[in-house]
Design a protein around this motif. Structure first.
Motif, PDB file in Angstrom:
ATOM      1  N   CYS A   1      43.494  -4.284   8.890  1.00 49.84           N
ATOM      2  CA  CYS A   1      42.738  -3.029   8.247  1.00 49.84           C
ATOM      3  C   CYS A   1      41.709  -2.823   9.412  1.00 49.84           C
ATOM      4  O   CYS A   1      41.191  -3.603  10.328  1.00 49.84           O
ATOM      5  N   THR A   2      41.692  -1.274   9.394  1.00 49.34           N
ATOM      6  CA  THR A   2      40.743  -0.484  10.327  1.00 49.34           C
ATOM      7  C   THR A   2      39.297  -0.484   9.965  1.00 49.34           C
ATOM      8  O   THR A   2      39.335   0.186   8.836  1.00 49.34           O
ATOM      9  N   MET A   3      38.528  -0.850  10.513  1.00 45.28           N
ATOM     10  CA  MET A   3      37.062  -0.594   9.932  1.00 45.28           C
ATOM     11  C   MET A   3      35.954  -0.229  11.171  1.00 45.28           C
ATOM     12  O   MET A   3      36.400  -0.682  12.319  1.00 45.28           O
ATOM     13  N   ARG A   4      34.878   0.477  10.728  1.00 42.17           N
ATOM     14  CA  ARG A   4      33.904   0.902  11.631  1.00 42.17           C
ATOM     15  C   ARG A   4      32.967  -0.442  11.858  1.00 42.17           C
ATOM     16  O   ARG A   4      32.819  -1.263  10.918  1.00 42.17           O
ATOM     17  N   GLU A   5      32.634  -0.716  13.052  1.00 40.74           N
ATOM     18  CA  GLU A   5      31.671  -1.742  13.337  1.00 40.74           C
ATOM     19  C   GLU A   5      30.494  -1.540  12.311  1.00 40.74           C
ATOM     20  O   GLU A   5      29.867  -0.444  12.465  1.00 40.74           O
ATOM     21  N   PRO A   6      30.032  -2.505  11.624  1.00 44.09           N
ATOM     22  CA  PRO A   6      29.100  -2.300  10.715  1.00 44.09           C
ATOM     23  C   PRO A   6      27.605  -2.907  11.343  1.00 44.09           C
ATOM     24  O   PRO A   6      27.432  -3.710  12.009  1.00 44.09           O
TER      25      PRO A   6
ATOM     26  N   PHE B   1      33.673 -10.212  12.738  1.00 48.82           N
ATOM     27  CA  PHE B   1      34.631  -9.131  13.515  1.00 48.82           C
ATOM     28  C   PHE B   1      35.324  -9.424  14.664  1.00 48.82           C
ATOM     29  O   PHE B   1      36.491  -9.024  14.960  1.00 48.82           O
ATOM     30  N   ASP B   2      34.298 -10.014  15.571  1.00 44.76           N
ATOM     31  CA  ASP B   2      34.931 -10.461  16.800  1.00 44.76           C
ATOM     32  C   ASP B   2      35.974 -11.439  16.675  1.00 44.76           C
ATOM     33  O   ASP B   2      36.919 -11.348  17.516  1.00 44.76           O
TER      34      ASP B   2
ATOM     35  N   VAL C   1      42.065  -7.292  16.436  1.00 42.61           N
ATOM     36  CA  VAL C   1      43.313  -7.339  17.159  1.00 42.61           C
ATOM     37  C   VAL C   1      43.389  -6.125  17.955  1.00 42.61           C
ATOM     38  O   VAL C   1      44.537  -6.051  18.809  1.00 42.61           O
ATOM     39  N   ASP C   2      42.735  -4.991  17.697  1.00 48.54           N
ATOM     40  CA  ASP C   2      42.718  -3.957  18.680  1.00 48.54           C
ATOM     41  C   ASP C   2      41.275  -3.334  18.304  1.00 48.54           C
ATOM     42  O   ASP C   2      40.660  -3.433  17.222  1.00 48.54           O
ATOM     43  N   THR C   3      40.849  -2.380  19.499  1.00 52.51           N
ATOM     44  CA  THR C   3      39.824  -1.558  19.334  1.00 52.51           C
ATOM     45  C   THR C   3      40.367   0.002  19.795  1.00 52.51           C
ATOM     46  O   THR C   3      40.254   0.493  20.943  1.00 52.51           O
ATOM     47  N   PRO C   4      40.928   0.779  18.840  1.00 53.98           N
ATOM     48  CA  PRO C   4      41.532   2.280  18.918  1.00 53.98           C
ATOM     49  C   PRO C   4      40.694   2.987  19.794  1.00 53.98           C
ATOM     50  O   PRO C   4      41.008   4.221  20.059  1.00 53.98           O
ATOM     51  N   ALA C   5      39.325   2.696  19.276  1.00 52.31           N
ATOM     52  CA  ALA C   5      38.397   3.768  19.669  1.00 52.31           C
ATOM     53  C   ALA C   5      36.848   3.146  19.705  1.00 52.31           C
ATOM     54  O   ALA C   5      36.861   2.047  18.849  1.00 52.31           O
ATOM     55  N   PRO C   6      35.854   3.532  20.305  1.00 54.30           N
ATOM     56  CA  PRO C   6      34.588   3.203  20.502  1.00 54.30           C
ATOM     57  C   PRO C   6      34.011   2.727  18.921  1.00 54.30           C
ATOM     58  O   PRO C   6      34.083   3.846  18.213  1.00 54.30           O
ATOM     59  N   GLY C   7      33.526   1.518  18.749  1.00 53.93           N
ATOM     60  CA  GLY C   7      33.038   1.447  17.514  1.00 53.93           C
ATOM     61  C   GLY C   7      33.901   1.100  16.259  1.00 53.93           C
ATOM     62  O   GLY C   7      33.584   1.192  15.037  1.00 53.93           O
ATOM     63  N   VAL C   8      35.229   1.302  16.635  1.00 58.20           N
ATOM     64  CA  VAL C   8      36.382   1.030  15.653  1.00 58.20           C
ATOM     65  C   VAL C   8      37.177  -0.192  15.923  1.00 58.20           C
ATOM     66  O   VAL C   8      37.500  -0.458  17.019  1.00 58.20           O
ATOM     67  N   ARG C   9      37.197  -1.147  14.886  1.00 58.83           N
ATOM     68  CA  ARG C   9      38.161  -2.362  15.020  1.00 58.83           C
ATOM     69  C   ARG C   9      39.328  -2.354  14.181  1.00 58.83           C
ATOM     70  O   ARG C   9      39.225  -2.071  12.993  1.00 58.83           O
ATOM     71  N   VAL C  10      40.513  -2.958  14.671  1.00 53.26           N
ATOM     72  CA  VAL C  10      41.654  -3.404  13.649  1.00 53.26           C
ATOM     73  C   VAL C  10      41.200  -4.837  13.351  1.00 53.26           C
ATOM     74  O   VAL C  10      41.500  -5.599  14.555  1.00 53.26           O
ATOM     75  N   LEU C  11      41.211  -5.395  12.249  1.00 54.10           N
ATOM     76  CA  LEU C  11      40.951  -6.462  11.895  1.00 54.10           C
ATOM     77  C   LEU C  11      42.017  -7.269  11.215  1.00 54.10           C
ATOM     78  O   LEU C  11      42.655  -6.844  10.475  1.00 54.10           O
TER      79      LEU C  11
END
Length: 429
Positions: free
Chosen positions: A151-156, A10-11, A15-25
């Motif tokens: 793709c937008t994903m929650r940090e797992p 994930f790190d 490419v973006d972190t639109p909200a806490p705990g959410v990543r655009v990968l």
């Protein structure tokens, strides 16, 4: 604080972190098949965005119903092939070259450690066996992936499953994952990654590791992963040999994805597989699992060997070894579906197909087919199937049908006996 394998991926891809705990990968691969992708294609066409982010990173196949069984499935295939041609997607596997997606894509070397992969298919988690993050997504996420390559994903969170010990003769990866699902339950890993590790995993080849990761979703997991090691490198070497000076250099590079020693896990589960017996499902949920011994004598109507879980060459060899010189019971019908054309050809060369046919099996072309009750072995109301597939929901293989999930060894033995039974490979030692 250390990081898990998924956190490292994930790190590296955020490419973006639109909200806490959410990543655009950013995505390394977008996989597509003819059941879910045409919906995304048609929607993109309708909104004037009929394009792809990178045709070299999109891999597509017709696999769920192949050849087409009716006008609807023919249209789905037509949509796929016209789109692939229009977008310049070279890695499109049409009738005659196609296989089950989660078998043919790894076979082609499309997945590497550290990759991010999505597909409109819940068993995309299979590809985590290579140390990748691979997840099934819905139509909207698939559309965005095709168009933008993100793709937008929650940090797992991650559950670590440590498999200690050595498997006994006649006990296989399918038995292990069924036992793990029974322990975790079908909701136990929801929205989580499952890391499979330990001596039992280290001893497995890639076919078996893919079986493990394939059914992570049956415990609710977003993805199942195995650590990249020399087994991984050996499998991938024909595809990566020009990228690395040696296998050791490749392993050193891929080892950066291994979890840190102080990684934080949601849960750590330890299981000693040394005393594990062959397992089988008995109800309509994948966590309803008993030992084969407990289900001994349960009659079935059909045997099915194949799918993205257990349709690989290793599986066919095991089943054929039990069937050689034997005949299936007169009370059952039996179907085998090699997962890819390459597997089919190898099975032909090794004489495995002849063994299946002599035993009384119907041998089909590579397809998902009966696994999801669409073709090539659908059950009638009240019938049951001893199956090497991955899902046993009510009606999964046909309205009113019952599916008993098991290993290829148990399925082959059951075909001969006509009732659920342990294979001769399992001696209890």
């Amino acid at each position: 604080m250390g990081k898990t394998l998924a956190q490292k991926i994930f790190d590296a891809h955020t490419v973006d972190t639109p909200a806490p705990g959410v990543r655009v990968l950013s995505l390394d691969r977008v996989f597509c098949h003819e059941i879910t992708t045409p919906i995304a294609i048609n929607d993109l066409v309708a909104i004037g965005k009929d394009r792809v982010f990178d045709p070299t990173k999109i891999k597509a196949v017709i696999d769920h119903v192949t050849p087409a069984k009716d006008s609807k499935t023919a249209e789905q295939g037509k949509t796929m092939r016209e789109w692939a041609k229009r977008q310049g997607i070279k890695d499109f596997f049409d009738i005659g070259e196609n296989g089950v997606c989660h078998a043919i894509f790894p076979e082609k070397g499309f997945v590497r450690p550290g990759f991010t992969v999505i597909m409109g298919d819940s068993h995309t988690c299979t590809h985590g066996a290579f140390g990748a993050f691979a997840a099934g997504v819905g139509t909207t996420d698939l559309e965005v992936g095709i168009l933008k390559g993100v793709c937008t994903m929650r940090e797992p969170a991650t559950i670590k499953v440590v498999l200690n010990g050595k498997l006994r003769s006649g006990v296989f990866a399918k038995d292990v994952i069924l036992a793990v699902i029974r322990l975790l339950t079908v909701n136990g890993a929801t929205d989580k990654v499952i890391e499979f590790t330990g001596p039992a995993v280290d001893a497995m080849g890639m076919d078996s590791r893919m079986t493990l990761c394939n059914m992570a979703i049956e415990a609710g997991g977003t993805c199942g992963v195995c650590y990249p090691d020399m087994v991984t490198v050996d499998f991938l070497w024909p595809f990566i040999k020009d990228d690395f000076a040696s296998k050791e250099v490749a392993l050193a590079e891929y080892s950066k994805w291994l979890p840190d020693a102080d990684a934080v896990y949601d849960k750590v589960v330890t299981m000693d597989v040394s005393e594990l017996e062959p397992m089988v499902t008995f109800g309509y949920k994948p966590d309803q699992v008993k030992t084969v011994r407990e289900m001994e004598g349960t009659p079935v109507n059909q045997i099915y060997i194949g799918s993205c879980t257990n349709g690989r060459l290793e599986d066919l060899r095991i089943a054929a070894g039990i069937l050689k010189g034997k005949k299936i019971s007169e009370n059952v019908r039996a179907i085998v579906s090699p997962a890819t054309p390459k597997i089919y050809r190898e099975a032909l060369k090794e004489g495995l197909i002849e063994i299946f046919m002599e035993a009384g099996f119907c041998v089909t072309n590579p397809t998902c087919g009966a696994c999801l009750g669409m073709s090539n072995g659908v059950l009638a109301n009240g019938e049951s199937c001893a199956s090497t597939t991955n899902r046993n929901f009510n009606g999964r293989m046909g309205k009113g049908g019952m599916v008993h999930l098991m290993s290829p060894a148990t399925a082959a033995a059951t075909a001969i006996a006509g009732v659920i039974t342990n294979s001769p490979l399992f001696t209890g030692k």
